[in-house]
Design a protein around this motif. Structure first.
Motif, PDB file in Angstrom:
ATOM      1  N   VAL A   7      37.468  31.307  31.163  1.00 40.87           N
ATOM      2  CA  VAL A   7      37.989  31.662  30.710  1.00 40.87           C
ATOM      3  C   VAL A   7      39.667  32.196  30.946  1.00 40.87           C
ATOM      4  O   VAL A   7      39.657  32.923  32.079  1.00 40.87           O
ATOM      5  N   SER A   8      40.785  32.811  30.712  1.00 38.51           N
ATOM      6  CA  SER A   8      41.481  33.013  31.250  1.00 38.51           C
ATOM      7  C   SER A   8      42.027  34.203  30.255  1.00 38.51           C
ATOM      8  O   SER A   8      41.412  34.834  29.340  1.00 38.51           O
ATOM      9  N   MET A   9      42.328  35.500  31.037  1.00 38.63           N
ATOM     10  CA  MET A   9      41.147  37.019  30.996  1.00 38.63           C
ATOM     11  C   MET A   9      43.025  37.669  31.145  1.00 38.63           C
ATOM     12  O   MET A   9      43.396  37.320  32.686  1.00 38.63           O
ATOM     13  N   ALA A  10      43.725  38.460  30.496  1.00 35.43           N
ATOM     14  CA  ALA A  10      44.347  39.417  30.842  1.00 35.43           C
ATOM     15  C   ALA A  10      44.644  40.692  30.303  1.00 35.43           C
ATOM     16  O   ALA A  10      44.137  40.818  29.269  1.00 35.43           O
ATOM     17  N   GLY A  11      44.724  41.930  30.660  1.00 34.85           N
ATOM     18  CA  GLY A  11      44.609  43.270  30.887  1.00 34.85           C
ATOM     19  C   GLY A  11      46.786  44.006  31.289  1.00 34.85           C
ATOM     20  O   GLY A  11      46.764  43.516  31.479  1.00 34.85           O
ATOM     21  N   ALA A  12      46.105  45.350  30.971  1.00 31.10           N
ATOM     22  CA  ALA A  12      47.675  45.610  31.261  1.00 31.10           C
ATOM     23  C   ALA A  12      48.117  45.541  32.575  1.00 31.10           C
ATOM     24  O   ALA A  12      49.427  45.295  32.841  1.00 31.10           O
ATOM     25  N   ASP A  13      47.594  45.302  33.397  1.00 29.93           N
ATOM     26  CA  ASP A  13      47.456  45.264  35.453  1.00 29.93           C
ATOM     27  C   ASP A  13      46.802  44.069  35.369  1.00 29.93           C
ATOM     28  O   ASP A  13      47.356  44.415  37.075  1.00 29.93           O
ATOM     29  N   PHE A  14      46.596  43.045  35.248  1.00 31.56           N
ATOM     30  CA  PHE A  14      46.253  41.638  36.033  1.00 31.56           C
ATOM     31  C   PHE A  14      46.099  40.511  35.193  1.00 31.56           C
ATOM     32  O   PHE A  14      46.149  41.367  33.603  1.00 31.56           O
ATOM     33  N   ALA A  15      45.921  39.277  35.199  1.00 26.50           N
ATOM     34  CA  ALA A  15      45.887  38.234  34.385  1.00 26.50           C
ATOM     35  C   ALA A  15      44.795  37.590  35.427  1.00 26.50           C
ATOM     36  O   ALA A  15      45.797  37.162  36.324  1.00 26.50           O
ATOM     37  N   LEU A  16      43.952  36.726  34.884  1.00 28.17           N
ATOM     38  CA  LEU A  16      43.200  35.734  35.778  1.00 28.17           C
ATOM     39  C   LEU A  16      43.276  34.764  35.161  1.00 28.17           C
ATOM     40  O   LEU A  16      42.761  34.863  33.661  1.00 28.17           O
ATOM     41  N   ASP A  17      43.383  33.134  35.516  1.00 26.97           N
ATOM     42  CA  ASP A  17      42.797  32.523  35.201  1.00 26.97           C
ATOM     43  C   ASP A  17      41.724  31.507  35.257  1.00 26.97           C
ATOM     44  O   ASP A  17      41.190  31.917  35.848  1.00 26.97           O
ATOM     45  N   ALA A  18      41.208  30.752  34.097  1.00 29.76           N
ATOM     46  CA  ALA A  18      39.816  30.027  34.299  1.00 29.76           C
ATOM     47  C   ALA A  18      39.722  29.037  35.744  1.00 29.76           C
ATOM     48  O   ALA A  18      40.866  28.497  36.050  1.00 29.76           O
ATOM     49  N   GLY A  19      38.478  29.790  36.738  1.00 32.69           N
ATOM     50  CA  GLY A  19      38.571  28.391  37.410  1.00 32.69           C
ATOM     51  C   GLY A  19      39.145  30.076  38.824  1.00 32.69           C
ATOM     52  O   GLY A  19      38.018  29.217  40.007  1.00 32.69           O
ATOM     53  N   GLN A  20      39.165  30.662  38.907  1.00 31.13           N
ATOM     54  CA  GLN A  20      39.616  31.555  39.971  1.00 31.13           C
ATOM     55  C   GLN A  20      38.560  32.979  39.769  1.00 31.13           C
ATOM     56  O   GLN A  20      38.025  33.375  39.049  1.00 31.13           O
ATOM     57  N   GLU A  21      38.233  33.121  41.503  1.00 30.18           N
ATOM     58  CA  GLU A  21      37.364  34.095  41.484  1.00 30.18           C
ATOM     59  C   GLU A  21      38.095  34.965  41.548  1.00 30.18           C
ATOM     60  O   GLU A  21      39.301  35.852  42.156  1.00 30.18           O
ATOM     61  N   THR A  22      37.474  36.625  41.533  1.00 24.83           N
ATOM     62  CA  THR A  22      37.599  37.272  41.704  1.00 24.83           C
ATOM     63  C   THR A  22      36.322  38.307  41.096  1.00 24.83           C
ATOM     64  O   THR A  22      35.395  38.024  41.477  1.00 24.83           O
ATOM     65  N   GLU A  23      37.013  40.028  42.182  1.00 23.55           N
ATOM     66  CA  GLU A  23      35.694  40.942  42.688  1.00 23.55           C
ATOM     67  C   GLU A  23      36.438  41.956  41.670  1.00 23.55           C
ATOM     68  O   GLU A  23      36.179  43.242  41.923  1.00 23.55           O
ATOM     69  N   ARG A  24      37.284  41.781  40.707  1.00 25.46           N
ATOM     70  CA  ARG A  24      38.341  42.971  40.151  1.00 25.46           C
ATOM     71  C   ARG A  24      37.130  43.547  39.878  1.00 25.46           C
ATOM     72  O   ARG A  24      37.562  44.997  39.681  1.00 25.46           O
ATOM     73  N   PHE A  25      36.200  43.158  39.018  1.00 24.79           N
ATOM     74  CA  PHE A  25      35.454  44.085  37.969  1.00 24.79           C
ATOM     75  C   PHE A  25      34.472  44.680  38.939  1.00 24.79           C
ATOM     76  O   PHE A  25      33.660  44.539  40.017  1.00 24.79           O
ATOM     77  N   GLY A  26      33.365  45.921  38.217  1.00 21.12           N
ATOM     78  CA  GLY A  26      31.822  46.804  38.800  1.00 21.12           C
ATOM     79  C   GLY A  26      31.846  45.887  38.787  1.00 21.12           C
ATOM     80  O   GLY A  26      31.697  44.941  37.793  1.00 21.12           O
ATOM     81  N   ASP A  27      30.115  45.714  39.093  1.00 22.33           N
ATOM     82  CA  ASP A  27      28.645  45.067  38.796  1.00 22.33           C
ATOM     83  C   ASP A  27      28.484  45.086  37.568  1.00 22.33           C
ATOM     84  O   ASP A  27      28.227  43.990  36.707  1.00 22.33           O
ATOM     85  N   ALA A  28      28.622  46.178  36.598  1.00 26.37           N
ATOM     86  CA  ALA A  28      28.703  46.131  35.132  1.00 26.37           C
ATOM     87  C   ALA A  28      28.754  45.171  34.517  1.00 26.37           C
ATOM     88  O   ALA A  28      28.680  44.351  33.375  1.00 26.37           O
TER      89      ALA A  28
END
Length: 62
Positions: A7-28
């Motif tokens: 799903v798409s998700m956005a925060g104060a300093d980021f925006a991610l689209d559905a289908g996008q791969e990321t390592e932005r978050f910690g493991d937990a």
């Protein structure tokens, strides 16, 4: 942990689209997103390997 967003998700300093791969978050946090159904673990790179096709069968004519 690398995840692929479902799903798409956005925060104060980021925006991610559905289908996008990321390592932005910690493991937990990545695991929490996977368990909630917002993402899936990203697959590793696909490695293609050459495979020799079997030899054709030869038959003698009668």
């Amino acid at each position: 942990m690398k995840i692929k967003m479902l799903v798409s998700m956005a925060g104060a300093d980021f925006a991610l689209d559905a289908g996008q791969e990321t390592e932005r978050f910690g493991d937990a946090e990545a695991l929490r997103l996977v368990n909630a159904g917002y993402a899936v673990p990203a697959a590793g790179p696909v490695i293609e390997r050459a495979v020799k096709s079997p030899a054709r069968e030869k038959r003698k004519a009668n």
